[in-house]
Structures are given as C-alpha cells and as structure tokens.
Design an enzyme around this catalytic site. Structure first.
Site, PDB file in Angstrom:
ATOM      1  N   LYS A   1      -1.458  -2.424  13.772  1.00  0.00           N
ATOM      2  CA  LYS A   1      -0.192  -2.466  13.044  1.00  0.00           C
ATOM      3  C   LYS A   1       0.613  -1.250  13.475  1.00  0.00           C
ATOM      4  CE  LYS A   1       1.598  -2.518   8.259  1.00  0.00           C
ATOM      5  NZ  LYS A   1       1.950  -1.122   7.930  1.00  0.00           N
TER       6      LYS A   1
ATOM      7  N   ARG B   1       8.544  -3.477   1.760  1.00  0.00           N
ATOM      8  CA  ARG B   1       9.788  -3.161   1.061  1.00  0.00           C
ATOM      9  C   ARG B   1      10.909  -4.151   1.330  1.00  0.00           C
ATOM     10  NH1 ARG B   1       9.765   2.829   3.293  1.00  0.00           N
ATOM     11  NH2 ARG B   1       8.495   1.744   4.840  1.00  0.00           N
TER      12      ARG B   1
ATOM     13  N   ARG C   1       2.319  10.689  15.064  1.00  0.00           N
ATOM     14  CA  ARG C   1       2.854  11.706  14.164  1.00  0.00           C
ATOM     15  C   ARG C   1       2.283  13.071  14.546  1.00  0.00           C
ATOM     16  NH1 ARG C   1       3.678   8.654   9.229  1.00  0.00           N
ATOM     17  NH2 ARG C   1       4.903   6.860   9.912  1.00  0.00           N
TER      18      ARG C   1
ATOM     19  N   TYR D   1       0.019   5.200  14.088  1.00  0.00           N
ATOM     20  CA  TYR D   1       1.356   5.785  14.011  1.00  0.00           C
ATOM     21  C   TYR D   1       1.373   7.149  14.695  1.00  0.00           C
ATOM     22  CZ  TYR D   1       2.006   2.307  10.274  1.00  0.00           C
ATOM     23  OH  TYR D   1       2.076   1.140   9.553  1.00  0.00           O
TER      24      TYR D   1
ATOM     25  N   ASP E   1       0.832  -1.210   0.000  1.00  0.00           N
ATOM     26  CA  ASP E   1       0.000   0.000   0.000  1.00  0.00           C
ATOM     27  C   ASP E   1       0.867   1.261   0.000  1.00  0.00           C
ATOM     28  OD1 ASP E   1       0.777  -0.898   2.638  1.00  0.00           O
ATOM     29  OD2 ASP E   1      -0.511   0.657   3.479  1.00  0.00           O
TER      30      ASP E   1
ATOM     31  N   GLY F   1       7.183  -3.981   8.711  1.00  0.00           N
ATOM     32  CA  GLY F   1       8.558  -4.281   8.329  1.00  0.00           C
ATOM     33  C   GLY F   1       9.419  -3.035   8.218  1.00  0.00           C
TER      34      GLY F   1
END
Length: 251
Positions: free
Chosen positions: A175, A229, A146, A144, A20, A201
């Site tokens: 996640k 990645r 931020r 996340y 994504d 990852g």
C-alpha cells in the site's frame, strides 16, 4: 510460502475501506457521524467492500458487528501517534495470533523507509511475514518514504523503490501513496513484480479528481484502492462507493 488473496479481492481487483487513521492522526479527522466505528462498518456492509482495515482495538470492541457484516477484516499490526517528534518509528502493537483470533483474513504493517529506524521496522515485518504466511494469510506492507534519508529525493523514484522493497521483503500487497504521474505509477507496478499494489486514497479531494486517479490506478495495473477519508468524510459515501466500483470493475 505463496498465499492466496481470494478473501480480499474480487475478480483480481480490490476496494478496501480504511479506518486506521484515528491513532495516526487523532480525532481531528472525524465528525459526529464518522467518529463511530459502527458507521464505518455499515458503509462497508452496504457498499460491499472487499475488506475493512482496523487497528486491533476497534476490531475487538466491535467484533460482533464486523462479523455480522460478512466483510473481510484486515488488522493493522503497528502504529504511532503524530505527537512524537524525530525520525518516524511505528512498532508492533498486535500479534498475528491475536489478529487471527479477532477474525482477520490478512494483516498489515507500516514501514517508514528512509527513517533512521527503518531497520527496526524491516526486522519486525520479517517476523510478521513469516508467521502470517505459515498461517496462510496475506501480509500487506504500508511502505511510506519518510525521514531524513529521503530528503531531496524525487517522489516517483521513491515510490518505485517502495514498491520494490515490498517485493524483496515478501509482502503480498504494498500500500503506497501516489500523487505523481501515471508513468511513475506504472513503473512502480513493474518494480513490484508479482507483489500487488494498492494505492492509498489520501487526503480528501474533489470527486472528479479522485475518480480520475482511480481510473489511472487501474490502467497502471494496480490491484485497487484503499480509501478512507475521501469516503467516510463524504456526505454520500454509498453513492461515491458505487462510482468508484464502476471505475475499478468497469461495470
């Protein structure tokens, strides 16, 4: 409503192939081979991943091949580019209904906690979570830290806070990024309670470092890994897949 995760895990553990990043990072992440979504579908099929993670456009345009692969589909429902400035905000771009029509067995949504716009994303997630659970499918929250609200705060503390937020808002899986210590990750797992944790990852790293991190993730009690990645930028993705699976399932 409690939903089952059977469709996106094996023996209580999971390995997801994430793709994504094209919207969030642009085509700079890709080369002539991995820019083709069919290359990713082929890796997922041959590597027998638990699920593929796509945005809705790829899920729609390559739907026949995804279905043929027999790999479960997770659709990311929101997204943003890296071209905008200011406090991060990622809005919904795909409905739960549309995701289900495309064959998704779970949906995901990113929340940037600490952003001035976190309330917008939390509210949007609430509607997604309610609808998805009524349909009996799991919801994964990418959480996340931020924005200005997290400036000066310790990473391990923010990671545990992210995990706890996932539990409090009803996510089935959170996640998150982990670049800290084993102790921090173990505390994040405890903070998540009955919500499962999957570690991203992240940026491409040395294979030995990656496999050690995967081992630590599983020892800390995580559900598994969502890798992108580090896998599809690798010259031998299927060989690396088998090495990762051996660590996750200890086979």
């Amino acid at each position: 409503m409690k939903v089952k995760l059977d469709g996106i895990m094996t023996k209580g553990k999971a390995l997801y192939l994430a793709y994504d990043q094209g919207m969030e990072h642009g085509p700079s992440e890709f080369n002539d081979k991995n820019i083709d979504p069919l290359y990713i579908v082929d890796i997922a099929k041959k590597g027998k991943f638990n699920a593929l993670i796509f945005q809705k456009g790829i899920a729609e345009k390559y739907n026949d091949e995804i279905k043929e692969s027999k790999i479960s589909l997770i659709i990311k429902l929101n997204g943003k580019t890296n071209l905008s400035s200011g406090e991060p905000l990622s809005r919904q771009l795909c409905s739960v209904k549309e995701a289900l029509e495309l064959g998704a067995v779970a949906v995901g949504y990113t929340i940037y906690v600490g952003s001035a716009h976190e309330s917008v994303m939390l509210k949007e997630f609430e509607g997604i979570e309610e609808e998805a659970h009524k349909k009996g499918i799991p919801v994964i929250a990418w959480i996340y830290p931020r924005g200005k609200g997290v400036e000066g705060k310790e990473f391990g503390e923010l990671m545990a806070y992210s995990a706890r937020i996932g539990l409090e808002i009803g996510a089935d899986i959170v996640k998150l990024h982990w670049t800290g210590t084993f102790k921090d990750l173990k505390w994040a797992v405890k903070s998540a309670g009955r919500t499962k944790l999957v570690v991203a990852g992240g940026v491409k790293k040395d294979e030995g470092v990656l496999l050690k991190q995967v081992d630590d993730m599983m020892k800390a009690g995580c559900l598994g890994l969502a890798i992108g990645r580090n896998l599809w930028q690798n010259d031998k993705p299927l060989e690396l897949t088998e090495k990762i699976k051996k660590v996750i399932w200890k086979s």
